[in-house]
Design a protein around this motif. Structure first.
Motif, short mmCIF file in Angstrom:
data_model
loop_
_atom_site.label_atom_id
_atom_site.label_comp_id
_atom_site.label_asym_id
_atom_site.label_seq_id
_atom_site.Cartn_x
_atom_site.Cartn_y
_atom_site.Cartn_z
N MET A 1 40.48 43.97 -88.03
CA MET A 1 40.29 43.84 -86.59
C MET A 1 41.61 43.41 -85.99
SD MET A 1 37.28 41.87 -84.55
CE MET A 1 37.21 40.40 -85.54
N ARG A 2 41.95 43.94 -84.86
CA ARG A 2 43.13 43.43 -84.17
C ARG A 2 42.81 43.38 -82.71
NH1 ARG A 2 46.98 40.88 -82.59
NH2 ARG A 2 48.99 40.69 -83.63
N LYS A 3 42.93 42.19 -82.12
CA LYS A 3 42.67 42.04 -80.71
C LYS A 3 44.00 41.96 -79.98
CE LYS A 3 38.33 39.71 -81.50
NZ LYS A 3 37.38 38.70 -81.14
N MET A 287 39.15 48.13 -84.76
CA MET A 287 38.26 47.59 -85.78
C MET A 287 38.19 48.56 -86.94
SD MET A 287 36.31 45.20 -86.87
CE MET A 287 35.59 45.31 -88.52
N GLU A 288 38.44 48.00 -88.14
CA GLU A 288 38.66 48.80 -89.35
C GLU A 288 37.37 49.23 -90.02
OE1 GLU A 288 39.22 45.59 -88.86
OE2 GLU A 288 38.68 44.36 -90.58
N ASN A 289 36.38 49.69 -89.29
CA ASN A 289 35.14 50.11 -89.95
C ASN A 289 35.48 51.11 -91.06
OD1 ASN A 289 33.45 48.57 -88.18
ND2 ASN A 289 34.02 50.03 -86.60
N PRO A 317 48.78 51.18 -87.81
CA PRO A 317 49.03 50.75 -89.20
C PRO A 317 48.26 49.50 -89.61
CG PRO A 317 50.98 50.34 -87.82
CD PRO A 317 50.02 51.17 -87.00
N HIS A 318 47.92 48.64 -88.66
CA HIS A 318 47.11 47.45 -88.99
C HIS A 318 45.71 47.87 -89.45
CE1 HIS A 318 45.60 43.23 -88.31
NE2 HIS A 318 44.47 43.91 -88.20
N GLU A 319 45.03 48.67 -88.64
CA GLU A 319 43.66 49.05 -89.00
C GLU A 319 43.64 49.90 -90.27
OE1 GLU A 319 41.59 47.36 -87.57
OE2 GLU A 319 42.61 46.81 -85.71
N LEU A 320 44.65 50.75 -90.42
CA LEU A 320 44.70 51.57 -91.63
C LEU A 320 44.83 50.69 -92.87
CD1 LEU A 320 44.84 54.32 -93.06
CD2 LEU A 320 47.33 54.23 -92.75
N SER A 321 45.64 49.65 -92.82
CA SER A 321 45.83 48.84 -94.03
C SER A 321 44.55 48.09 -94.40
CB SER A 321 47.03 47.90 -93.89
OG SER A 321 46.85 47.06 -92.80
N HIS A 322 43.68 47.85 -93.42
CA HIS A 322 42.38 47.25 -93.74
C HIS A 322 41.55 48.14 -94.66
CE1 HIS A 322 41.99 43.55 -91.50
NE2 HIS A 322 42.21 44.11 -90.33
N GLN A 323 41.83 49.43 -94.69
CA GLN A 323 41.03 50.30 -95.56
C GLN A 323 41.18 49.87 -97.02
OE1 GLN A 323 38.86 52.46 -94.15
NE2 GLN A 323 39.65 51.68 -92.20
N ASN A 340 41.87 39.45 -95.45
CA ASN A 340 41.76 40.69 -94.68
C ASN A 340 42.90 40.79 -93.67
OD1 ASN A 340 39.27 40.77 -95.96
ND2 ASN A 340 38.08 41.13 -94.11
N GLU A 341 42.97 39.79 -92.80
CA GLU A 341 43.85 39.92 -91.63
C GLU A 341 45.33 39.66 -91.96
OE1 GLU A 341 42.86 41.37 -89.22
OE2 GLU A 341 40.68 41.14 -89.27
N GLY A 342 45.59 38.76 -92.89
CA GLY A 342 46.98 38.51 -93.24
C GLY A 342 47.63 39.76 -93.83
N PHE A 343 46.92 40.41 -94.77
CA PHE A 343 47.46 41.65 -95.34
C PHE A 343 47.56 42.75 -94.29
CE2 PHE A 343 46.79 40.09 -99.74
CZ PHE A 343 47.94 40.59 -100.32
N ALA A 344 46.53 42.86 -93.44
CA ALA A 344 46.55 43.94 -92.44
C ALA A 344 47.69 43.74 -91.45
CB ALA A 344 45.22 44.00 -91.70
N GLU A 345 48.06 42.48 -91.22
CA GLU A 345 49.17 42.21 -90.30
C GLU A 345 50.52 42.32 -91.02
OE1 GLU A 345 48.38 41.99 -87.25
OE2 GLU A 345 49.95 40.92 -86.16
N ILE A 391 45.68 33.24 -89.02
CA ILE A 391 45.57 34.16 -90.16
C ILE A 391 46.39 35.43 -89.97
CG2 ILE A 391 43.37 33.31 -91.00
CD1 ILE A 391 41.99 35.50 -89.44
N TYR A 392 46.57 35.89 -88.73
CA TYR A 392 47.36 37.11 -88.53
C TYR A 392 48.85 36.84 -88.75
CZ TYR A 392 43.18 39.23 -86.42
OH TYR A 392 41.93 39.73 -86.19
N PRO A 393 49.48 36.04 -87.89
CA PRO A 393 50.94 35.94 -88.03
C PRO A 393 51.38 35.13 -89.24
CG PRO A 393 50.18 34.51 -86.25
CD PRO A 393 48.99 35.32 -86.71
#
Ligand code: ZN
Length: 826
Positions: A1-3, A287-289, A317-323, A340-345, A391-393
């Motif tokens: 997820m990225r807001k 949102m990385e559904n 690229p953030h949502e894709l990496s959540h896959q 989830n979010e640290g890696f996606a960021e 968790i993101y940055p």
């Protein structure tokens, strides 16, 4: 997820016993919800969507396995608004059920033995509070807004539209069968199994054949066109409004290459049957559904690309990496969400480094650093803790630091181990630590303790003394991070009340001394001297020998390998040398900040002017220009004027912003030139802000023009709206009112003017509570609730409520009045 903006994650779980430390609570799985079955599969059938009543008809068949003997009741999460019409087992026999709030209990005909499987079907009449689980969107005569429905599960909202186990720790496979009007598309997870049109209706069946978490179940219903792309035979599809089809390819076509790079870096081939990216209205970001990401419908036009839109740089690229991180391996509970979010960021920075080089990578993490510093100032929290705010940055920065420490081969081998050991499963933070240990043999318990389970970062205070007889440079290094108030139970005096911790929360600690290996680089006339040093005490002395002549610069932590803040008072000449020579963007930003404070120092001005025009990466030119804005016009104007013809729009925008601070007739003329002549939306938006500040009389014509100037995400119009609000300029009220609808922000500016005394603005705002467009009525109410002082909002809403003709808005206004009346006085 990225807001778009970082919000605190919802907390879930009981208040922990204070006796356990954060690391113990995390290691003991305190935050993982218990249940006594294993959810295996759900077949979710939905139809008869009604936009007026935000309802539908549903039927869900659940397969699960008992995880204890004599299991006589099955507890599922089910929103209280879902009305069950029949619950039956596989043979069609009715099963007894009970409802308690958002919980459904199903009683099997006979108790299940450990390991027994049960299949049962729940038929229900679905209704949602719009925005909980499902969001129904009506067109309302607004542009670029087809009627649609989208789901949003994370953190625990999917049970508002289908009964399930709404927690990430238990994975399942699923099917979504959606019957929708024939002109609509229904997009969901996994493989499209069938698509059948009968009369006015169309039924699509999607099957998610590999297990994933229930919060990732997704459904979008909208009139969409599919733009087909692919990666190594796997469909990569972009579902957008017909109006956006010409914009989609340029924006999304980077996706197959990103899939390729992520597959290579992780050593895990993209794991799902397809990848869809679907755009919807009023979405908070992305949102990385699983295999079916949902994204906001802000597709950039051709001109917007010179401003490097966030959408392509970060969101895709953030949502894709959540896959991989989140969907393939999922956090076991919400306290480990940084997995989830640290890696996606983190991953987009790796992609850009891979494609564009080291400066792009450093540029990416510079944004994360800025964001993290802002958050940590408000409240330091550990990455791995319930409700962590960073968790993101911090996740991105700590993973980048780990990669630097281990080196890329060992880092990616560790990540590969983590992903493959927990494939299609769930993981804790300790599983990642274990994967690093297994892949590299290195026990990094200190790293995990300091950076993951504790709060804060090293705040370094360094001083240097050169001894010309000993040819040695002595550095005194102090770690000054606050270890007293870092404990979340002890509020810092400068903390806003809204973020003050309460005493029932778990205690967090900040290390008094972080351990960090780093390199010091000393420039001399005879060449650079480098030395590895191990920092690890609250205060220590480091001697660098063999410095044969006086230093020309001293770089503490060469290459910026450690997440830190640095106070190191240096001569201007050292800073100027570092700015000209150091390749690292963080180091350059640091030197620019020091130089920027020396506004009376002509050597500092010269160093910044040189960087503003000649630095080899745009971000350094941007930073130098921002600093030059504080210098006297005579020194600052020439480089700022030169920067207005830079090839980078961000540099030109920084130059325009600097003009606003420098002032004078030449600055006005240059800013006017940018307003009329620049091709970038962001530069022109900066020119609007600058001209309003510089030229209060002459700026009016620019404001009027800017209000109606089209631009990507209304950058120019928003600059004008902001200026009107700041100036409290009531002469634009009629113009603002005519923008309400296409512009949501115009509503908030009306409220801002009303809050400062304009009754006319409030009258217009109140009139929007009773207009035909449902979305606009909602925005107007939000403006009353959140942009006005409560007594004024209450007075106006009470006066308006009886005359309202739309039942939904009337109810919402009544609720809002009750809510405001119940709030304690501030
Ligand atoms: Zn995310």
């Amino acid at each position: 997820m990225r807001k778009i903006q970082i919000a605190l994650l919802l907390s879930l779980g009981a208040a922990p016993a204070l006796a356990q430390s954060n690391a113990e609570l995390m290691a003991n799985d305190h935050y993982t919800r218990s249940h006594d079955y294993d959810l295996v599969h759900q077949r979710i059938v939905v139809a008869d969507f009604d936009w007026d009543s935000t309802s539908f008809r549903g039927s869900i068949t659940t397969t699960l396995v008992a995880l204890r003997p004599a299991l006589d009741s099955i507890v599922l999460d089910e929103g209280a608004l879902l009305e069950n019409t029949a619950v039956t087992d596989r043979r069609g026999r009715a099963l007894r059920t009970a409802r308690h709030g958002d919980t459904l209990v199903v009683f099997p005909a006979a108790p299940l033995a450990f390991g027994d499987t049960i299949v049962f079907t729940i038929a229900y009449r679905g209704r949602v509070k719009n925005g909980s689980g499902l969001t129904y969107i009506t067109t309302d005569g607004l542009p670029h807004r087809p009627r649609q429905i989208w789901s949003q599960g994370e953190d625990h909202d999917n049970h508002y539209w289908f009964p399930t186990f709404d927690f990430p720790s238990d994975k399942m496979t699923w099917e979504v069968v959606a019957t929708v009007p024939r002109e609509d598309m229904a997009v969901s997870n996994g493989r499209l199994v069938s698509d059948v049109t009968r009369g006015a209706m169309r039924t699509l069946t999607w099957r998610q054949e590999q297990p994933s978490a229930t919060y990732l179940v997704s459904l979008i219903v909208a009139p969409l066109v599919k733009i087909h792309d692919s990666w190594k035979g796997i469909p990569v599809d972009y579902y957008v409004y017909r109006d956006d089809s010409a914009r989609a390819w340029r924006l999304f076509h980077v996706t197959p290459d990103m899939i390729d790079v992520y597959s290579t870096l992780t050593g895990v081939r993209y794991p799902w049957a397809k990848y869809a990216q679907t755009t919807v209205a009023d979405f908070f970001g992305g949102m990385e559904n699983v295999s079916a990401t949902t994204l906001v419908d802000w597709l950039p036009d051709g001109r917007a690309y010179q401003d490097r839109p966030w959408y392509g740089w970060l969101l895709i690229p953030h949502e894709l990496s959540h896959q991989w991180f989140g969907d393939y391996v999922t956090t076991i509970n919400w306290a480990n969400t940084w997995l989830n979010e640290g890696f996606a960021e983190f991953m987009p920075g790796q992609y850009w480094g891979h494609k564009l080089g080291a400066h792009a990578e450093q540029d990416y993490y510079a944004d994360e650093y800025r964001e993290y510093m802002q958050i940590d100032r408000r409240r330091p929290m550990p990455l791995a803790s319930l409700g962590s705010n960073n968790i993101y940055p911090k996740g991105a920065l700590v993973l980048e630091m780990l990669r630097d420490y281990l080196g890329p081969e060992r880092f990616w081998a560790s990540v590969h181990r983590y992903l493959t050991d927990h494939a299609f499963g769930v993981a804790t933070t300790d599983d990642l630590r274990q994967a690093v240990l297994e892949a590299t043999g290195e026990n990094l318990d200190w790293f995990w303790s300091e950076w993951i389970y504790q709060a804060g970062y090293p705040q370094l205070d360094v001083a240097a003394v050169y001894d010309s007889t000993q040819h040695a440079l002595t550095l005194t290094v102090k770690q000054t991070q606050d270890t007293v108030h870092a404990d979340s139970t002890t509020p810092r005096p400068d903390m806003p009340a809204s973020v003050r911790p309460d005493s029932s929360r778990v205690k967090f600690t900040t290390p008094a001394a972080f351990r960090m290996p780093l390199v010091v680089r000393v420039g001399t006339a005879a060449g650079d001297v480098t030395q590895r040093v191990e920092i690890g005490a609250r205060e220590q002395t480091v001697v660098i020998p063999n410095v044969s002549s006086a230093p020309t610069m001293v770089v503490f932590d060469d290459g910026n390998r450690v997440l830190k803040s640095l106070h190191f008072d240096q001569p201007t000449a050292w800073l100027a040398t570092e700015l000209a020579r150091d390749d690292d963007l963080w180091d350059r930003q640091w030197a620019i900040r020091q130089l920027g404070a020396r506004t009376a120092d002509s050597a500092a001005a010269a160093a910044l002017a040189g960087a503003a025009v000649h630095a080899d990466y745009y971000l350094t030119r941007v930073d130098a220009l921002s600093a030059l804005g504080a210098f006297p016009a005579a020194t600052a104007l020439p480089p700022v004027a030169a920067a207005l013809s830079d090839t980078s729009a961000a540099v030109r925008a920084a130059a325009v912003a600097a003009l606003a601070r420098i002032g004078g007739p030449q600055a006005v003329a240059l800013a006017r030139g940018a307003w009329t002549g620049d091709s970038s939306y962001e530069v022109r938006a900066a020119a609007v802000s600058a001209l309003v500040q510089l030229d209060s009389a002459g700026g009016r014509d620019v404001l009027g023009a800017a209000l109606v100037e089209p631009s990507y995400r209304d950058a120019i119009q928003n600059a004008a709206l902001q200026a009107i609000a700041l100036r409290n300029d009531t002469t634009f009220i009629a113009a603002l009112d005519s923008l309400v609808g296409p512009s949501r922000n115009a509503v908030y500016v009306l409220a801002a003017l009303g809050a400062r005394g304009s009754a006319h603005a409030l009258d217009l705002l109140a009139a929007h509570l009773d207009e035909p467009r449902r979305a606009v009525r909602g925005w107007a109410l939000e403006a009353f609730q959140y942009s006005l002082p409560r007594p004024l909002a209450l007075e106006r809403l009470r006066a308006a409520v009886d005359g309202l003709t739309h039942a939904d808005t009337k109810r919402a206004v009544q609720d809002a009045i009750r809510e405001m009346e119940a709030q304690p006085a501030r």
